[in-house]
Motif scaffolding. Structure first.
Motif, short mmCIF file in Angstrom:
data_model
loop_
_atom_site.label_atom_id
_atom_site.label_comp_id
_atom_site.label_asym_id
_atom_site.label_seq_id
_atom_site.Cartn_x
_atom_site.Cartn_y
_atom_site.Cartn_z
N VAL C 19 0.83 -1.21 0.00
CA VAL C 19 0.00 0.00 0.00
C VAL C 19 0.86 1.25 0.00
O VAL C 19 0.60 2.20 -0.74
CB VAL C 19 -0.95 0.00 1.22
N SER C 21 3.82 1.61 -1.25
CA SER C 21 4.42 1.83 -2.57
C SER C 21 3.37 2.20 -3.60
O SER C 21 3.66 2.97 -4.52
CB SER C 21 5.18 0.59 -3.00
N ILE C 22 2.15 1.68 -3.45
CA ILE C 22 1.07 2.11 -4.35
C ILE C 22 0.83 3.59 -4.18
O ILE C 22 0.68 4.34 -5.14
CB ILE C 22 -0.21 1.30 -4.09
N GLY C 23 0.82 4.04 -2.90
CA GLY C 23 0.66 5.46 -2.64
C GLY C 23 1.76 6.26 -3.31
O GLY C 23 1.51 7.30 -3.92
N LEU C 24 2.98 5.77 -3.20
CA LEU C 24 4.12 6.45 -3.81
C LEU C 24 3.96 6.55 -5.31
O LEU C 24 4.29 7.55 -5.93
CB LEU C 24 5.40 5.69 -3.47
N TYR C 25 3.40 5.49 -5.91
CA TYR C 25 3.30 5.47 -7.36
C TYR C 25 2.13 6.32 -7.87
O TYR C 25 2.23 7.02 -8.86
CB TYR C 25 3.14 4.02 -7.83
N LYS C 26 1.01 6.26 -7.12
CA LYS C 26 -0.24 6.72 -7.71
C LYS C 26 -0.61 8.17 -7.36
O LYS C 26 -1.17 8.87 -8.19
CB LYS C 26 -1.33 5.74 -7.23
N LEU C 27 -0.29 8.63 -6.16
CA LEU C 27 -0.74 9.96 -5.74
C LEU C 27 -0.08 11.04 -6.58
O LEU C 27 0.95 10.82 -7.21
CB LEU C 27 -0.44 10.18 -4.26
N SER C 28 -0.71 12.26 -6.57
CA SER C 28 -0.37 13.17 -7.66
C SER C 28 0.69 14.22 -7.35
O SER C 28 1.24 14.78 -8.29
CB SER C 28 -1.63 13.84 -8.18
N PHE C 30 4.18 15.58 -4.71
CA PHE C 30 5.20 15.06 -3.80
C PHE C 30 4.72 14.98 -2.36
O PHE C 30 4.94 13.99 -1.67
CB PHE C 30 6.46 15.92 -3.87
N MET C 32 1.79 14.62 -1.14
CA MET C 32 0.87 13.52 -0.87
C MET C 32 1.60 12.19 -0.91
O MET C 32 1.31 11.30 -0.12
CB MET C 32 -0.25 13.53 -1.92
N ARG C 33 2.57 12.08 -1.82
CA ARG C 33 3.31 10.82 -1.91
C ARG C 33 4.07 10.52 -0.63
O ARG C 33 4.30 9.37 -0.29
CB ARG C 33 4.31 10.90 -3.06
N GLY C 36 2.48 7.91 2.00
CA GLY C 36 2.49 6.45 1.85
C GLY C 36 3.67 5.79 2.52
O GLY C 36 3.50 5.03 3.49
#
Lengths: 89, 165, 105
Positions: C19, C21-28, C30, C32-33, C36
Motif C-alpha cells: 500500500v 508503494s502504491i501510494g508512492l506510485y499513484k498519488l499526484s 510530492f 501527498m506521496r 504512503g
C-alpha cells in the motif's frame, strides 16, 4: 501455510519494489527520487527479512540492520544537499 | 555530585545498555559488563554535545504514551490505506500551521515524530522561534478538528511529561 | 497455531508495504506521496520484523529480540527523514496539486 503466506508476501513486496523503482525513474523532480530511494531501501529490508524466514537463517538480519542504518544516512545526506547545496557543514 | 559527573545522562546510559544487549541478542555476563562500560563512557565522552538536561516527570506516563501511539499508528494506517486505495479525486490535501504549546526541544521532537507517524499528517517544518509547526495533511475536512485532535491526543500528555526548561 | 499467527502477520506486513508503494506510485504530488512510505511502509516492515522475531524465538534456543531493534530504529528514523524531505521540497518549491489548501494568513 507459512510457505504459502511467504510466497504471496514475496510477490507483494516485489511488486512494491517495482512500483518504487518506477517512481525513481519517472521522477518528476529530485525530492520524488529521494523519496523513492527511501521507500526502496525500506522495501528491501522487508524482502531480506522474508528471505531470512524462508531460509531459516538469522544471518540476514545483520544485512537488514546495515541497510537500515546506511539508508537513513543516505536520505539525510541527500535532503541536506538539497537544503544547503553541500552535504557537510 | 560525583554521581552526576559519572552519569551525565542516566536515561541515555540505560538506553545504550539495553540497545547493546539487544544488538548482541544475549544476556551473557561478558556482554553485560562490556555494555555497561560502553554505556557509561559514551555519554561521558559526548556530554558536551548534549547541552540541555532532559527531565522526565512521569516515566510511567511516557510508557503509556508510547503504547497509545502504537495503537494510534495501527488505526491511522487503516485510515491512510483506505485513502490511498480509494479514488484520488476526493482527497483534499493541504497545509496547516499548528501553534505549539510545548517548549522543551525533546518534547517538540517527539510530537513532530508522532504527528508524522499518525493521523494522515506529516510535519514539514518548524518555525525559527519554535512556536509553529507546519503540517501537511493528506485529507482535510475540518482544520480545527485536526488541530484539536492533535492537541487532545498527543500534545497534552507530552506537556505533562516534559518539564519546560 | 503459531504458523497461523506468523502467516497473518507476514501477510499484513506485505500488504501495508505494498500500500505504501502504491501510494508512492499513484498519488499526484510530492507532498501527498510522502504519506504512503512514512506510514504504511514503516508499519508493514515493522509487522514483518515482529513476525521474524517470533519465528526465530520459537525455532532456535533462547529469545531473538534483535529484530525489535530494527523496528524501533525504523519507527524513529522514518518521520525524521520524512520531515527533512518535506523541508527540502518546500525549500526548492516543488509544485503542489492545485487543490492543496494553503495556509491562512
Amino acid at each position: 501455510m507459512l510457505n504459502l503466506a511467504l510466497s504471496i508476501s514475496f510477490v507483494m513486496v516485489g511488486l512494491a519494489i517495482l512500483l518504487s523503482f518506477i517512481r525513481l525513474i519517472i521522477g518528476p523532480n529530485t525530492p520524488d527520487r529521494i523519496l523513492a530511494l527511501d521507500t526502496l531501501y525500506i522495501n528491501s529490508i522487508a524482502l531480506l527479512i522474508l528471505l531470512g524466514i524462508n531460509l531459516q537463517s538469522a544471518l540476514y538480519f545483520e544485512a537488514a540492520l546495515l541497510i537500515a542504518l546506511m539508508g537513513f544516512m543516505g536520505t539525510l545526506a541527500l535532503s541536506k544537499y538539497l537544503l544547503r547545496g553541500d552535504i557537510m557543514e | 555530585m560525583i554521581l552526576q559527573r559519572l552519569f551525565p545522562h542516566p536515561l541515555l546510559t540505560m538506553i545504550l545498555w539495553g540497545i547493546w544487549l539487544l544488538l548482541n541478542n544475549t544476556i551473557s555476563p561478558g556482554h553485560i559488563v562490556l555494555g555497561a562500560v560502553l554505556a557509561i563512557f559514551i555519554p561521558w565522552l559526548t556530554s558536551s554535545y548534549w547541552p540541555e538536561k532532559i527531565t522526565i516527570r512521569h516515566p510511567w506516563m511516557l510508557v503509556l504514551y508510547v503504547l497509545r501511539v502504537l495503537f494510534e499508528i495501527l488505526v491511522a494506517n487503516a485510515v491512510v490505506a483506505k485513502l490511498i486505495l480509494g479514488p484520488q479525486k476526493n482527497l483534499k490535501p493541504g497545509f496547516l500551521n499548528y501553534e505549539l504549546k510545548l517548549t522543551s526541544p525533546v518534547g517538540i521532537g517527539l510530537l513532530a515524530n508522532t504527528i508524522s507517524l499518525t493521523p494522515g499528517t506529516v510535519s514539514c517544518d518548524l518555525s525559527k522561534d519554535r512556536r509553529f509547526l507546519l503540517i501537511h495533511a493528506l485529507h482535510i475536512d475540518d482544520v480545527e478538528a485536526i488541530k484539536a485532535e492533535i492537541h487532545r491526543k498527543f500534545e497534552k500528555p507530552l506537556l505533562e511529561i516534559f518539564v519546560t526548561c | 497455531m503459531l504458523e497461523w499467527i506468523l502467516a497473518i502477520l507476514i501477510l499484513i506486513g506485505a500488504f501495508f508495504t505494498l500500500v505504501g508503494s502504491i501510494g508512492l506510485y499513484k498519488l499526484s504530488d510530492f507532498y501527498m506521496r510522502l504519506h504512503g512510505p512514512t506510514k504504511a511502509s514503516t508499519l508493514g516492515v515493522g509487522a514483518i520484523l515482529i513476525a521474524s522475531a517470533i519465528h526465530f524465538s520459537f525455532k532456535t534456543e533462547g529469545v531473538s529480540l534483535h529484530e525489535i531493534l530494527v523496528t524501533l530504529f525504523l519507527f524513529i528514523t522514518a518521520p525524521v527523514s520524512a520531515h527533512l524531505m518535506a523541508k527540502a521540497a518546500i525549500h526548492i518549491k516543488v509544485k503542489q496539486v492545485e487543490r492543496t489548501r494553503q495556509l491562512e494568513k
